[in-house]
Each structure stands twice: as structure tokens, then as C-alpha cells.
Write an enzyme that holds these catalytic residues in place. Structure first.
Site, PDB file in Angstrom:
ATOM      1  N   SER A  40      21.023  39.113  79.136  1.00 48.79           N
ATOM      2  CA  SER A  40      22.456  39.106  79.430  1.00 48.79           C
ATOM      3  C   SER A  40      23.096  37.779  79.015  1.00 48.79           C
ATOM      4  CB  SER A  40      22.656  39.401  80.924  1.00 48.79           C
ATOM      5  OG  SER A  40      24.001  39.669  81.225  1.00 48.79           O
ATOM      6  N   ASP A 128      21.838  50.879  80.787  1.00 47.52           N
ATOM      7  CA  ASP A 128      22.595  49.652  81.070  1.00 47.52           C
ATOM      8  C   ASP A 128      24.091  49.967  81.128  1.00 47.52           C
ATOM      9  OD1 ASP A 128      23.843  47.089  80.970  1.00 47.52           O
ATOM     10  OD2 ASP A 128      22.111  46.256  79.932  1.00 47.52           O
ATOM     11  N   HIS A 166      20.461  47.339  83.533  1.00 46.44           N
ATOM     12  CA  HIS A 166      20.712  45.926  83.214  1.00 46.44           C
ATOM     13  C   HIS A 166      19.765  45.052  84.024  1.00 46.44           C
ATOM     14  CE1 HIS A 166      23.173  42.866  81.320  1.00 46.44           C
ATOM     15  NE2 HIS A 166      23.244  42.223  82.475  1.00 46.44           N
TER      16      HIS A 166
END
Length: 339
Positions: A40, A128, A166
């Protein structure tokens, strides 16, 4: 200590300086084997570090990130185009590549020739809902654009259909794989750390063990500020040193950047212990540096993200960026200068 001082301490009237952690050890590192990775905001940061220092960084593994300079030093752009962009509203990869070429010509990032021969692994989970899969595809695309015509091809491998949300996928550590909350480490039946080391370094030097056997240490990040600039990093960072590296073996350096809300002040040691890097570091004779960002309200960064949109200044993704400079100082102290 006199009675008056004890009383003032008891009532919180005297500020006590935080304990100083140790500095980083000077190790015997192979400067040609420095690589980076992240999830991320950590993927954005690892990508920035690779592009800015590609003459010294040999590869990158990026999970759920986006292309270099995607935010263009604007939080509004970051939120609109670089996380979950609407159809047709994603970043202009060609324009971002032009920015990078111009930055390289101006000496603000490494010459793009530094990407020649490097290896890049791009991972993304199909569940995600925080960062769009298209952004990982854009990351692969900008690498190919920047390395076009290189004397030795850049190798980019895309694995965009992973069975996770995620999170940083592991075999069996962390929360449920479909959970996208701190510490963002999920037991997904997929060893991302192992895949990262295998792709970036090839065959391991030793068999991998079930558990890490080296030492995970804290160190004082404040020592490595450059020109006394506050880069909005935490007071302490982490480093994992395999026994062989501590004993003087020539080792690689891997820099692992946590994601938002994955820093130690939010998630404890979940990322630095459970993501799986350390046991693979033993197998590959690789030191793992885990720098730590800090949550702040001024500048606005309440989730402890790395600076991928410019909260530390417009030069955030160049060699003049405060966070990149401080991380480079850490790498230099270990024995693997990035410039």
C-alpha cells in the site's frame, strides 16, 4: 535526585527525554544486492525509493500500490486517482513517465539507466477494496516505459489475481485473509515474503526454517535525520540481522516498508515479526531494514502512511525528499549507500 525533583517527576511536571535506542550496526553488505518492498503506502514508498535510487537498488516488490508520482504532490489527486479511481479517472501513465524522465535529466532521481537488469514483482489481491488492481497494472506499465531501450531489459512480473484483500498475505500468520484492518497481515495460504525473496534474489543460500533464528532489534531513527530535517518518522525503527550476517558474512540488504496503520505505534510488531520476511532473510543471508513512519496531524497523516502524496514537501518522491534521504542515511550506516 533530590526530593523536589522526585516530586516534580511524580506529578508529571518534568519532561523525561525518551530512551535512546541503539544506532544501526555497520555490517558487511553486498552493495549490488539492495532491494525494496512494501504494501500500500509502503508499495508507493518502495517504488519511489527504487526509482530515486535505481543506480543502487536492484529490484522492488510492490503489493497494492500505484505508479511513480501518481499523486503529483496533491492529496486530492491521491484520493481521486491513486486509490480507487472511477472508470477512466486513473493516472496518466505516459505523463507520469515524462515527469520521471525530466526528473532524471535534472538529477533529482537516478539516471533511468539504473533500471537496466532490475527485477520488479507486482502483486495485487482481487478482493482488495482499498487500492484498485488497475493501479498495480499502471505500476508495471510505468516501469516498462521508463526502462524501454535499456541495454539490459528490466524484468517485470505481474501477479494481480491473488486470493486476498488489502493485506500482506502470509501462509498462516495474522488475521483472516478477507479482513482489511490493522495490522493488515493476513493468513491467506500464500507466502508473499517467500515469493518476494525468490523473485528478487533467486535460489536461497540455505534451507528455509520454520522460524527465524536471527535477531530483531530496534534502533534510533533520529540519528539518521539529514540536515536535521524532520521527515516525520518514528523515534525507533527495526532491523532484522541473521546470525550469519552478524558473524561477518557478506549479506544483501532488503528494505521493507510497512503500509498505513501497519507501523509499530499502531500495530505493534505484527508486520516486522509476522509478515514472514525474517525466516527468509536467514535463508538468503539478507538483512531486513524496517523503517517506521509516524502518525501526525500536522502534516495530516493520522494513519502513519509513508509520504506518497507530498505531506513532507513537493520533493517527496525524489532524492531531495526528506523520508527518502533519511532512509538512504540508514542504508549507508549499515554499509549499503544508496547514492
Amino acid at each position: 535526585m533530590n526530593v523536589r525533583t522526585r516530586a516534580m517527576l511524580a506529578f508529571g511536571l518534568v519532561a523525561v527525554a525518551p530512551a535512546m535506542a541503539a544506532p544501526l550496526p555497520a555490517l558487511k553488505l553486498d552493495r549490488a544486492r539492495t532491494t525494496v518492498s512494501g504494501l500500500s503506502s509502503g508499495a508507493y514508498m518502495a517504488h519511489q525509493a527504487h526509482v530515486a535510487y535505481s543506480d543502487h537498488v536492484a529490484g522492488a516488490a510492490l503489493i497494492a500500490g500505484g505508479p511513480y508520482h501518481c499523486a503529483q504532490a496533491a492529496l486530492e489527486t491521491a484520493l481521486a486517482s491513486c486509490m480507487m479511481p472511477a472508470q477512466g479517472k486513473g493516472p496518466d501513465v505516459a505523463a507520469l513517465a515524462t515527469f520521471a524522465r525530466d526528473a532524471a535529466k535534472a538529477g533529482r532521481i537516478a539516471p533511468l539507466s539504473g533500471l537496466a537488469g532490475d527485477r520488479v514483482l507486482v502483486l495485487h489481491g482481487r478482493a482488495d477494496k482499498t487500492v484498485a488492481e488497475s493501479l498495480s497494472a499502471d505500476t508495471a506499465a510505468i516501469y516498462r516505459a521508463l526502462a524501454a531501450g535499456a541495454r539490459k531489459p528490466l524484468t517485470v512480473q505481474e501477479e494481480l489475481g491473488g486470493n486476498w484483500t488489502h493485506t500482506f498475505p502470509t501462509l498462516d500468520a495474522g488475521a483472516a485473509c478477507d479482513t482489511a484492518t490493522a495490522p493488515y497481515v493476513g493468513k491467506c495460504g500464500y507466502d508473499a515474503a517467500g515469493a518476494i525473496f525468490a523473485y528478487l534474489y533467486g535460489e536461497p543460500a540455505h534451507p528455509v526454517a520454520a522460524d527465524a533464528t536471527g535477531e530483531l532489534r530496534t534502533f534510533d531513527q533520529r540519528i539518521y535525520r539529514v540536515d536535521d530535517v524532520d521527515a516525520h518518522l518514528a523515534a525507533s525503527g527495526y532491523i532484522y540481522v541473521p546470525k550469519a550476517c552478524a558473524a561477518g558474512a557478506r549479506c544483501a540488504l532488503h528494505i521493507a516498508f510497512h503500509g498505513c496503520q501497519q507501523n509499530a505505534e499502531t500495530a505493534g510488531e505484527a508486520f516486522v515479526r509476522d509478515a514472514g520476511y525474517n525466516r527468509w532473510a536467514d535463508a538468503y543471508d539478507a538483512v531486513v531494514l524496517y523503517p517506521q513512519a509516524q502518525a501526525t496531524m500536522a502534516p495530516l497523516n493520522p494513519k502513519g502512511c509513508w509520504d506518497w502524496w507530498g505531506y513532507g514537501g513537493e520533493a517527496y518522491d525524489t532524492r531531495d525528499g526528506a523520508q527518502l534521504r533519511q532512509v538512504a542515511a540508514m542504508a549507508a550506516a549499515l554499509g549499503a549507500p544508496l547514492r
